[in-house]
Scaffold this motif. Structure first.
Motif, mmCIF file in Angstrom:
data_model
loop_
_atom_site.group_PDB
_atom_site.id
_atom_site.type_symbol
_atom_site.label_atom_id
_atom_site.label_comp_id
_atom_site.label_asym_id
_atom_site.label_seq_id
_atom_site.Cartn_x
_atom_site.Cartn_y
_atom_site.Cartn_z
ATOM 1 N N ASP A 152 0.862 -1.182 0.000
ATOM 2 C CA ASP A 152 0.000 0.000 0.000
ATOM 3 C C ASP A 152 0.898 1.232 0.000
ATOM 4 O O ASP A 152 2.128 1.108 0.040
ATOM 5 N N VAL A 153 0.297 2.398 -0.078
ATOM 6 C CA VAL A 153 1.071 3.641 -0.187
ATOM 7 C C VAL A 153 0.650 4.584 0.920
ATOM 8 O O VAL A 153 -0.547 4.738 1.192
ATOM 9 N N GLN A 154 1.636 5.193 1.578
ATOM 10 C CA GLN A 154 1.348 6.191 2.605
ATOM 11 C C GLN A 154 1.189 7.559 1.938
ATOM 12 O O GLN A 154 1.804 7.814 0.907
ATOM 13 N N PRO A 155 0.356 8.436 2.523
ATOM 14 C CA PRO A 155 0.169 9.756 1.913
ATOM 15 C C PRO A 155 1.506 10.471 1.720
ATOM 16 O O PRO A 155 2.357 10.445 2.610
ATOM 17 N N GLY A 156 1.715 11.044 0.566
ATOM 18 C CA GLY A 156 2.927 11.827 0.316
ATOM 19 C C GLY A 156 4.100 11.017 -0.185
ATOM 20 O O GLY A 156 5.109 11.583 -0.609
ATOM 21 N N GLU A 157 4.016 9.679 -0.139
ATOM 22 C CA GLU A 157 5.095 8.863 -0.705
ATOM 23 C C GLU A 157 5.017 8.892 -2.234
ATOM 24 O O GLU A 157 3.959 9.120 -2.806
ATOM 25 N N ALA A 158 6.150 8.648 -2.859
ATOM 26 C CA ALA A 158 6.139 8.383 -4.302
ATOM 27 C C ALA A 158 6.042 6.872 -4.472
ATOM 28 O O ALA A 158 6.684 6.122 -3.745
ATOM 29 N N LEU A 159 5.221 6.439 -5.418
ATOM 30 C CA LEU A 159 5.077 4.997 -5.659
ATOM 31 C C LEU A 159 5.647 4.651 -7.034
ATOM 32 O O LEU A 159 5.330 5.302 -8.026
ATOM 33 N N ILE A 160 6.511 3.629 -7.056
ATOM 34 C CA ILE A 160 6.936 3.056 -8.335
ATOM 35 C C ILE A 160 6.478 1.611 -8.338
ATOM 36 O O ILE A 160 6.954 0.802 -7.543
ATOM 37 N N ARG A 161 5.501 1.320 -9.183
ATOM 38 C CA ARG A 161 4.965 -0.052 -9.178
ATOM 39 C C ARG A 161 5.242 -0.730 -10.501
ATOM 40 O O ARG A 161 5.840 -0.154 -11.409
ATOM 41 N N PHE A 162 4.779 -1.975 -10.587
ATOM 42 C CA PHE A 162 5.038 -2.813 -11.762
ATOM 43 C C PHE A 162 3.778 -3.596 -12.063
ATOM 44 O O PHE A 162 3.130 -4.106 -11.154
ATOM 45 N N GLY A 163 3.421 -3.662 -13.329
ATOM 46 C CA GLY A 163 2.351 -4.583 -13.704
ATOM 47 C C GLY A 163 0.960 -3.981 -13.816
ATOM 48 O O GLY A 163 -0.008 -4.716 -14.012
ATOM 49 N N GLY A 164 0.872 -2.641 -13.683
ATOM 50 C CA GLY A 164 -0.392 -1.987 -14.022
ATOM 51 C C GLY A 164 -1.491 -2.040 -12.979
ATOM 52 O O GLY A 164 -2.560 -1.504 -13.201
ATOM 53 N N LYS A 165 -1.246 -2.703 -11.822
ATOM 54 C CA LYS A 165 -2.322 -2.784 -10.821
ATOM 55 C C LYS A 165 -2.188 -1.684 -9.771
ATOM 56 O O LYS A 165 -1.138 -1.577 -9.147
ATOM 57 N N PRO A 166 -3.262 -0.898 -9.561
ATOM 58 C CA PRO A 166 -3.214 0.151 -8.533
ATOM 59 C C PRO A 166 -3.016 -0.446 -7.142
ATOM 60 O O PRO A 166 -3.453 -1.565 -6.873
ATOM 61 N N LEU A 167 -2.339 0.313 -6.257
ATOM 62 C CA LEU A 167 -2.158 -0.117 -4.871
ATOM 63 C C LEU A 167 -3.034 0.741 -3.965
ATOM 64 O O LEU A 167 -3.234 1.925 -4.262
ATOM 65 N N PRO A 168 -3.524 0.156 -2.848
ATOM 66 C CA PRO A 168 -4.337 0.947 -1.930
ATOM 67 C C PRO A 168 -3.575 2.190 -1.471
ATOM 68 O O PRO A 168 -2.391 2.085 -1.162
ATOM 69 N N GLY A 169 -4.259 3.329 -1.474
ATOM 70 C CA GLY A 169 -3.662 4.570 -0.968
ATOM 71 C C GLY A 169 -2.957 5.384 -2.032
ATOM 72 O O GLY A 169 -2.477 6.485 -1.757
ATOM 73 N N GLU A 170 -2.892 4.907 -3.247
ATOM 74 C CA GLU A 170 -2.070 5.646 -4.218
ATOM 75 C C GLU A 170 -2.706 6.955 -4.671
ATOM 76 O O GLU A 170 -2.019 7.799 -5.232
ATOM 77 N N ASP A 171 -4.010 7.136 -4.371
ATOM 78 C CA ASP A 171 -4.627 8.438 -4.688
ATOM 79 C C ASP A 171 -4.017 9.558 -3.845
ATOM 80 O O ASP A 171 -4.063 10.719 -4.224
ATOM 81 N N LYS A 172 -3.383 9.216 -2.714
ATOM 82 C CA LYS A 172 -2.747 10.258 -1.880
ATOM 83 C C LYS A 172 -1.226 10.285 -2.065
ATOM 84 O O LYS A 172 -0.514 10.945 -1.307
#
Ligand code: TXA
Ligand code: MG
Length: 328
Positions: free
Chosen positions: A243-263
């Motif tokens: 999941d992603v904490q607010p304000g973090e940058a996310l680098i993911r793989f495979g096209g699937k959204p992770l919980p929290g990435e809207d923040k």
């Protein structure tokens, strides 16, 4: 400031100026298919000294010497049969072989850091033309400050080393985006010193042998440059994020959204189609982009440990390792 020449529009000028600069004993940033290299005449100790200075690199860490053809390689190193087979199959390309240095080699001991072996690679692309024209091997580490992320574009090199360099050759984004795979053949064993842009499975298929990883080979760190903390962005790095904490940058793989990435401060996907080659090519540029964002932490989603994923995960583990001066 460095002069930047586009090799795609001005190849002749790029070749001529590169050779002139190298003859003068100055390093030139050159595009290879893996990453951009900081190249200097491997036979000139002053020129090699300038590479170590520019990078802030410890002098016990030897440099890979890049050759244009087999004849050039054979003036400096001896090939065992397995290494020769690997070179014939994968050169020019993202494979570095550690081979015994010949007594008569003109490569200076500053490039090999005094070892009796030499890391040799025949790179693909414009850099090979530069070496062919120059006529001598070029010692070239990645063109970044020691410990930082390797450059996959001329702009990366300029941002990091532009005020120290005379010349940068721009050949567009690097095709592979990860440094070469480094192997050393000992008897009939092939040892992996660094996973990289050549998939180890390709080596195993060609030779019918299992490539020994550092752990299974029972070895300490064998490539002296494989320090635990490397490829370090300024931001902290968190791996295997689910999941992603607010304000973090996310680098993911495979096209699937992770919980929290809207923040999240930024969301990048290395390959929405789950293609590890595409992920490798994007990795360092995305790390730099995330590092330049407001985020204090870069979270990475899971990446499969297969094919080029092995080399990608190796780089990410180093990026996440405790830095000098930090508690482990
Ligand atoms: O793709 C690449 O390999 C790029 C491009 C520019 O060719 N070069 C590159 O160089 O990644 P560098 O210096 O960043 O990494 C070279 C690695 C270091 O870990 C070094 O310790 C290891 O190769 N190495 C060089 N010569 C060696 C030797 N004789 N024995 C063991 N390891 C060696
Ligand atoms: Mg490097």
């Amino acid at each position: 400031m460095a002069l930047i020449i586009d090799t795609r529009t001005e190849p002749d000028r790029a070749l001529a100026l590169a050779c002139e600069t190298l003859e003068a004993g100055l390093p030139v940033a050159i595009p290879t298919e893996t990453v951009y290299g900081l190249a200097a005449d491997a036979t000139n100790p002053d020129a090699i000294g300038r590479i170590y200075e520019m990078k802030g690199r410890p002098r016990f860490n030897p440099l890979i010497c890049h050759v244009a053809d087999f004849a050039m390689a054979e003036r400096h190193v001896t090939f065992d049969p397995i290494s020769r087979r690997l070179a014939e199959a994968f050169w020019p390309g993202p494979l570095t072989l550690i081979l015994p240095l010949k007594g008569e080699s003109a490569v200076h001991s500053l490039a090999s850091a005094g070892l009796d072996t030499l890391g040799v690679r025949m790179p693909d692309g414009f850099s090979r033309a530069v070496i062919a024209r120059f006529g001598r091997p070029l010692a070239a580490p990645s063109a970044n400050t020691s410990g930082k992320i390797s450059p996959t574009s001329a702009a990366h090199v300029e941002a990091d080393l532009g005020d120290k360099l005379a010349l940068i050759l721009d050949d567009g984004p690097a095709d592979i985006g990860l440094e070469s795979t480094i192997v050393k053949v000992e008897g009939d064993e092939i040892r992996l010193l660094r996973p990289g842009g050549l998939d180890v499975a390709d080596i195993e298929r060609l030779t019918g042998r299992t490539v020994l990883r550092a752990e299974t080979a029972g070895a300490a760190i064998e490539a002296p440059g494989m320090l635990a903390s490397h490829y370090a962005p300024g931001a902290a790095v968190r791996l295997d994020a689910t999941d992603v904490q607010p304000g973090e940058a996310l680098i993911r793989f495979g096209g699937k959204p992770l919980p929290g990435e809207d923040k999240a401060a930024l969301v990048l996907d290395l390959s929405p189609a789950s293609d590890l080659r595409e992920a490798a090519a994007n990795l360092f540029a995305y790390m730099k982009q995330a590092d330049a964002s407001s985020a204090g932490t870069i979270a990475f989603g899971a990446i499969p440990n297969e094919g080029l994923g092995e080399a990608i995960l190796d780089r990410l583990e180093r990026a996440a390792a405790p830095r000098d001066g930090e508690a482990p």
